[in-house]
Structures are given as structure tokens and as C-alpha cells.
Enzyme design. Structure first.
Site, PDB file in Angstrom:
ATOM      1  N   HIS A  56       0.822  -1.083  -0.051  1.00  0.00           N
ATOM      2  CA  HIS A  56       0.010  -0.043   0.028  1.00  0.00           C
ATOM      3  C   HIS A  56       0.887   1.062  -0.014  1.00  0.00           C
ATOM      4  CE1 HIS A  56      -2.346  -2.846   2.074  1.00  0.00           C
ATOM      5  NE2 HIS A  56      -3.431  -2.452   1.511  1.00  0.00           N
ATOM      6  N   ASP A  59       2.369   1.651   3.263  1.00  0.00           N
ATOM      7  CA  ASP A  59       3.268   0.709   3.650  1.00  0.00           C
ATOM      8  C   ASP A  59       4.667   1.127   3.516  1.00  0.00           C
ATOM      9  OD1 ASP A  59       1.092  -0.948   4.319  1.00  0.00           O
ATOM     10  OD2 ASP A  59       1.232  -2.008   2.679  1.00  0.00           O
ATOM     11  N   MET A  90       2.663  -5.791  -7.246  1.00  0.00           N
ATOM     12  CA  MET A  90       1.345  -5.296  -7.186  1.00  0.00           C
ATOM     13  C   MET A  90       1.650  -4.081  -6.230  1.00  0.00           C
ATOM     14  SD  MET A  90      -1.171  -5.405  -4.459  1.00  0.00           S
ATOM     15  CE  MET A  90      -2.040  -6.649  -3.753  1.00  0.00           C
ATOM     16  N   GLU A 183     -11.253  -6.359  -5.104  1.00  0.00           N
ATOM     17  CA  GLU A 183     -11.395  -7.229  -4.009  1.00  0.00           C
ATOM     18  C   GLU A 183     -12.386  -6.918  -3.238  1.00  0.00           C
ATOM     19  OE1 GLU A 183      -7.575  -7.502  -1.715  1.00  0.00           O
ATOM     20  OE2 GLU A 183      -8.566  -8.728  -0.382  1.00  0.00           O
ATOM     21  N   LYS A 185     -15.206  -8.275  -0.097  1.00  0.00           N
ATOM     22  CA  LYS A 185     -15.465  -8.721   1.275  1.00  0.00           C
ATOM     23  C   LYS A 185     -16.558  -8.346   1.997  1.00  0.00           C
ATOM     24  CE  LYS A 185     -12.582  -8.494   5.584  1.00  0.00           C
ATOM     25  NZ  LYS A 185     -11.402  -7.907   6.523  1.00  0.00           N
ATOM     26  N   GLU A 219     -10.166 -13.096  -2.613  1.00  0.00           N
ATOM     27  CA  GLU A 219      -9.520 -13.562  -1.449  1.00  0.00           C
ATOM     28  C   GLU A 219     -10.328 -14.781  -0.756  1.00  0.00           C
ATOM     29  OE1 GLU A 219      -7.721 -11.075   1.437  1.00  0.00           O
ATOM     30  OE2 GLU A 219      -8.110 -12.111   2.948  1.00  0.00           O
ATOM     31  N   HIS A 222     -12.215 -14.142   2.464  1.00  0.00           N
ATOM     32  CA  HIS A 222     -13.374 -13.147   2.345  1.00  0.00           C
ATOM     33  C   HIS A 222     -14.433 -13.955   1.647  1.00  0.00           C
ATOM     34  CE1 HIS A 222     -10.453  -9.625   2.165  1.00  0.00           C
ATOM     35  NE2 HIS A 222     -10.179 -10.512   3.272  1.00  0.00           N
ATOM     36  N   ASP A 247      -5.682 -13.646  -3.843  1.00  0.00           N
ATOM     37  CA  ASP A 247      -5.160 -13.438  -2.401  1.00  0.00           C
ATOM     38  C   ASP A 247      -5.311 -14.838  -1.717  1.00  0.00           C
ATOM     39  OD1 ASP A 247      -4.440 -10.816  -2.711  1.00  0.00           O
ATOM     40  OD2 ASP A 247      -5.714 -10.025  -1.467  1.00  0.00           O
ATOM     41  N   ASP A 257     -11.860 -11.985  10.312  1.00  0.00           N
ATOM     42  CA  ASP A 257     -11.020 -12.295   9.208  1.00  0.00           C
ATOM     43  C   ASP A 257      -9.894 -12.625   9.959  1.00  0.00           C
ATOM     44  OD1 ASP A 257      -9.772 -11.971   6.752  1.00  0.00           O
ATOM     45  OD2 ASP A 257      -9.681  -9.701   6.961  1.00  0.00           O
ATOM     46  N   ASP A 259      -7.032 -14.382   8.224  1.00  0.00           N
ATOM     47  CA  ASP A 259      -5.780 -14.324   7.154  1.00  0.00           C
ATOM     48  C   ASP A 259      -4.699 -15.262   7.607  1.00  0.00           C
ATOM     49  OD1 ASP A 259      -6.907 -12.168   5.643  1.00  0.00           O
ATOM     50  OD2 ASP A 259      -5.978 -10.642   6.994  1.00  0.00           O
ATOM     51  N   ASP A 289      -2.045 -13.519   1.309  1.00  0.00           N
ATOM     52  CA  ASP A 289      -2.444 -12.171   2.055  1.00  0.00           C
ATOM     53  C   ASP A 289      -2.901 -12.984   3.257  1.00  0.00           C
ATOM     54  OD1 ASP A 289      -3.225  -9.759   2.810  1.00  0.00           O
ATOM     55  OD2 ASP A 289      -4.880  -9.610   1.924  1.00  0.00           O
TER      56      ASP A 289
HETATM   57  C1  GLT Z   1      -5.859  -5.594   4.113  1.00  0.00           C
HETATM   58  C2  GLT Z   1      -7.272  -6.479   3.700  1.00  0.00           C
HETATM   59  C3  GLT Z   1      -6.671  -7.480   2.565  1.00  0.00           C
HETATM   60  C4  GLT Z   1      -6.670  -6.459   1.204  1.00  0.00           C
HETATM   61  C5  GLT Z   1      -5.194  -5.740   1.694  1.00  0.00           C
HETATM   62  C6  GLT Z   1      -5.303  -4.494   0.308  1.00  0.00           C
HETATM   63  S1  GLT Z   1      -5.127  -4.600   2.982  1.00  0.00           S
HETATM   64  O1  GLT Z   1      -4.994  -6.271   4.846  1.00  0.00           O
HETATM   65  O2  GLT Z   1      -7.563  -7.323   4.847  1.00  0.00           O
HETATM   66  O3  GLT Z   1      -7.620  -8.240   2.189  1.00  0.00           O
HETATM   67  O4  GLT Z   1      -6.013  -7.288   0.363  1.00  0.00           O
HETATM   68  O5  GLT Z   1      -5.779  -3.527   0.567  1.00  0.00           O
HETATM   69 MN    MN Z   2      -6.529  -9.561   0.563  1.00  0.00          MN
HETATM   70 MN    MN Z   3      -8.399 -10.892   4.431  1.00  0.00          MN
END
Ligand code: GLT
Ligand code: MN
Ligand code: MN
Length: 389
Positions: A56, A59, A90, A183, A185, A219, A222, A247, A257, A259, A289
Site C-alpha cells: 500500500h 506501507d 502489485m 477485491e 469482502k 481472497e 473473504h 489473495d 477475518d 488471514d 495475503d
Molecule cells: C488488508 C485487507 C486485505 C487487502 C489488502 C489490500 S489490505 O489487509 O485485509 O484483504 O487485500 O488493500
Molecule cells: Mn486481501
Molecule cells: Mn483478509
């Protein structure tokens, strides 16, 4: 080199925010030191076999950095990329951390916030382009609502569309040749997010001014948060020619969430996903991700990153074994009943084809009685996954 050693050709990437995640959560502070972008690239170099890094805007360059600080950070980052051979794959915009975006960025009710969000994205695209990013991700972290009294969701969609149209034109104008990947969610951080699933974005894309420039970035976690089958979401993107980025991570159903490390929660679903990507020769970036458990130290973060790539490669090998397994092939022959003449008849409409089809007799009882040994097929799949001969 065996097939379980990752190589840059596998196009595995990590975000600065993933391996650089310091372990902060809503209940506690960081458990790991904050690393600079250059230090994160060095860590990825130690992981071995990583193709690229994603970021980002903030970041890399903190939102309040001075011009001199920004130059120093970029110089150090560039040196780390050169030392490790890692590429920038990316880039994306942080449109969710700063309080200015508390009610959304492109969909905010405030025209000035919307304009600022577009400006911030243009500058972030400039930054991405400076480092050669080819994919630009849009994750609308704050694009959503807790109460639908706050805005008309149709208007919110229109605002999002206008922002993308503006930014696609900017991409063309500057000659960046980036591909945009949207993306989805369903919730978190907003109570309800607009564009809750990949399917929502696939419906938006054909309404844009430059639909060819725009695809999706699904993702795993998500779609799983929405209780959906991720492999099917990816299949929808693939068949629309819109899988521009992916992702990879994992997620337990019904949780926040998480991850998690790729394949760590639902290895069977991860298997069907990898098989789909490999069967359809997806050749884009495979971005993890995800982030390490809050309990991890630096060495364990490295193990986490290796684990993500190793899991992908294990599942790729399992997909190869599945595709050539004698029992699987025998079962697939039983399951798929081909009939060339009928397939020709039903895939090309003509008035004659319609009358021929209308005149046909089908024996429903005989059709319904045909065997579908899916129990055997699924058991064999699990056995292959568990390493049974
Ligand atoms: C954030 C989010 C991710 C996205 C990122 C891109 S940032 O951590 O949870 O799923 O892919 O903005
Ligand atoms: Mn993501
Ligand atoms: Mn996520």
C-alpha cells in the site's frame, strides 16, 4: 531442485503488510518489532524462492512523511530489492486506516473526501509505477455501512464506478498499463460492505468505461467469511477472463477475518482451488495475503511464509497425482457421459435443432438410475491428499 522448492517462476508474492505484520489485534498491541520496508524485503530474501512484494502507498511511505523522508525510504527499499532480486508485483492504496475515511473513500457522503480518495489513489499509482507494479488492487476497506439510512447503496455504487472510471483514464493518460483488480469482502471493518463478493464485482465491471482494464482479486478468507465456495468464485472470474490477481490465505467458518497461512484451515478446499488454478493454467501472481500467528517471532514468520508456498506446491503436486490417478480416471469416465450428437444439438441453436429436441423422448427413470459414484471419488480424493497409495 525438486518440485516442492519454490522458485520466482511460481510467482509467489507477499505484501509488506503480511510478513511485516507486527501481531497487533483489537485486544492487544504488537508482539513483534515493526520492520522497515527494506528489512521486510530482506526477510523475504531469507525465505527463498519469493518472486515479489506488494505494498500500500503508506506501507512504503507513511502518510505524514516529508519529501526527504520519502526519498530515503524509497532509496533503501530499492537497494533491498536489488540485493534480493525481489520484484514489486502489485501496489494498492490505503483508503481505510486514516480517520478521514471513517465513512468510506470513493463512496463517502462528503464530496471532498471522495476527491481526496481519488487524489490519494493517483499518487499511490505513481508510486506503484515508479517500482514497476503491473497490478493495481482496489480493496474498499471502508466502503460500506452500518445503517442503510446513511446512504443510498445505488448511489454508493455509482460513486465507486465514477472513481474507477476516472482512475482507468488516469492509467491510460500516464501510460502505466496497469491492470486493476477489485477485491471483495462481506464485512469487517464495516458492518456491511458494498461489493460483498467477487460476483458483485463481476457484475460491476461490464458497466465501467474501460471494462478490459479491470478484473478481480478474490481472497479465500473473504468468500469463506460469507459462507461461500471460494473455488466457485474463482471459477466465475476465470470463465469471465477476469482473474487478474488472487489473495491466498485461510479462514475458519464463522470467525473474524483470520488471514491464516494458506491451506492451514481447509486443506481440502485449498486443494480444489489449486487444482482449478493449475488445470486452467492461471499464470498471474499468487499472493499470500496472510499473516503469522500473533505468537510467532521472526524465525517463525519465515516458517509461516515458507509454509504458504510449500502448501501451494504440495497441493499442485497432489493435483498432478489426482489427474493421473487410475482410480480417479476410471471414475471420471463413469461420471461423464458424452454424446457428441446431442452436445452439438444443444450448443448451437437453430429452428431445426429446436424441433428435433422437442421431438425427442427421454427415459427419465433410466437417466435417474445411472450411477454417480461420487462417494468413491471423494474418498479417493481424500486418500490422495492423505498420501495413501
Ligand atoms: C488488508 C485487507 C486485505 C487487502 C489488502 C489490500 S489490505 O489487509 O485485509 O484483504 O487485500 O488493500
Ligand atoms: Mn486481501
Ligand atoms: Mn483478509
Amino acid at each position: 531442485m525438486n518440485s516442492l522448492s519454490p522458485s520466482p517462476r511460481d510467482k509467489f508474492t507477499f505484501g509488506l503488510w503480511t510478513v511485516g505484520n507486527p501481531g497487533r489485534d483489537p485486544f492487544g498491541g504488537p508482539t513483534r518489532p515493526m520492520l522497515t520496508p527494506a528489512e521486510i524485503v530482506d526477510l523475504l530474501g531469507e525465505v527463498n524462492g519469493v518472486h515479489g512484494v506488494n505494498f500500500h502507498d503508506n506501507d512504503l511511505v507513511p502518510i505524514d512523511a516529508s519529501a526527504r523522508e520519502a526519498e530515503q525510504i524509497k532509496t533503501d527499499f530499492r537497494k533491498a530489492l536489488r540485493r534480493t532480486g525481489i520484484k514489486v508485483a502489485m501496489a494498492t492504496t490505503n483508503l481505510f486506516t486514516d480517520p478521514v475515511f471513517k465513512d468510506g473513500a470513493f463512496t463517502s457522503n462528503d464530496a471532498e473526501v471522495r476527491a481526496y480518495a481519488i487524489q490519494k489513489t493517483m499518487r499511490a499509482m505513481d508510486l506503484g509505477a515508479e517500482f514497476g507494479a503491473r497490478i493495481y488492487v482496489f480493496w474498499g476497506g471502508r466502503e460500506g455501512a452500518e445503517t442503510d439510512g446513511a446512504k443510498d447503496p445505488v448511489q454508493a455504487e455509482a460513486r465507486f464506478r465514477h472513481a474507477l472510471n476516472f482512475l482507468c483514464a488516469y492509467n491510460l493518460d500516464r501510460g502505466y498499463r496497469m491492470k486493476f483488480a477489485l477485491e471483495a469482502k462481506p464485512n469487517e471493518p464495516r458492518g456491511h460492505m458494498y461489493f460483498a463478493t467477487t460476483g458483485h464485482f463481476l457484475a460491476l465491471i461490464p458497466t465501467l468505461d474501460h471494462p478490459d482494464m479491470v478484473g478481480v482479486n478474490p481472497e479465500v478468507a473473504h468468500e469463506h467469511m460469507a459462507g461461500l465456495n471460494f473455488t466457485h468464485a474463482v471459477a466465475a472470474a476465470l470463465s469471465a477472463g477476469k482473474l487478474f490477481h488472487i489473495d491466498l490465505n485461510d479462514q475458519e467458518p464463522g470467525r473474524y477475518d483470520q488471514d491464516y497461512r494458506f491451506g492451514s484451515a481447509n486443506p481440502k478446499q485449498a486443494f480444489f482451488l489449486v487444482k482449478l488454478l493449475e488445470d486452467h493454467r492461471y499464470d498471474g501472481f499468487r499472493h499470500f495475503d496472510a499473516h503469522a500467528y500473533r505468537t510467532a517471532d521472526r524465525a517463525d514468520v519465515i516458517e509461516f511464509a515458507r509454509g504458504c508456498m510449500r502448501m501451494y506446491l504440495i497441493l499442485r503436486e497432489k493435483a498432478r497425482l489426482w489427474n493421473k490417478d487410475r482410480e480417479v480416471r476410471r471414475l471420471l469416465k463413469v461420471i461423464h457421459r458424452h454424446d457428441r450428437a446431442l452436445e452439438r444439438l444443444t450448443t448451437g441453436y437453430s429452428a431445426r435443432a429446436a424441433s428435433r429436441l422437442l421431438a425427442m423422448d427421454f427415459d427419465r427413470a433410466e437417466l435417474a438410475a445411472r450411477e454417480l459414484p461420487y462417494e468413491r471419488l471423494d474418498q479417493r480424493t481424500i486418500e490422495i491428499l492423505m498420501g495413501m497409495k
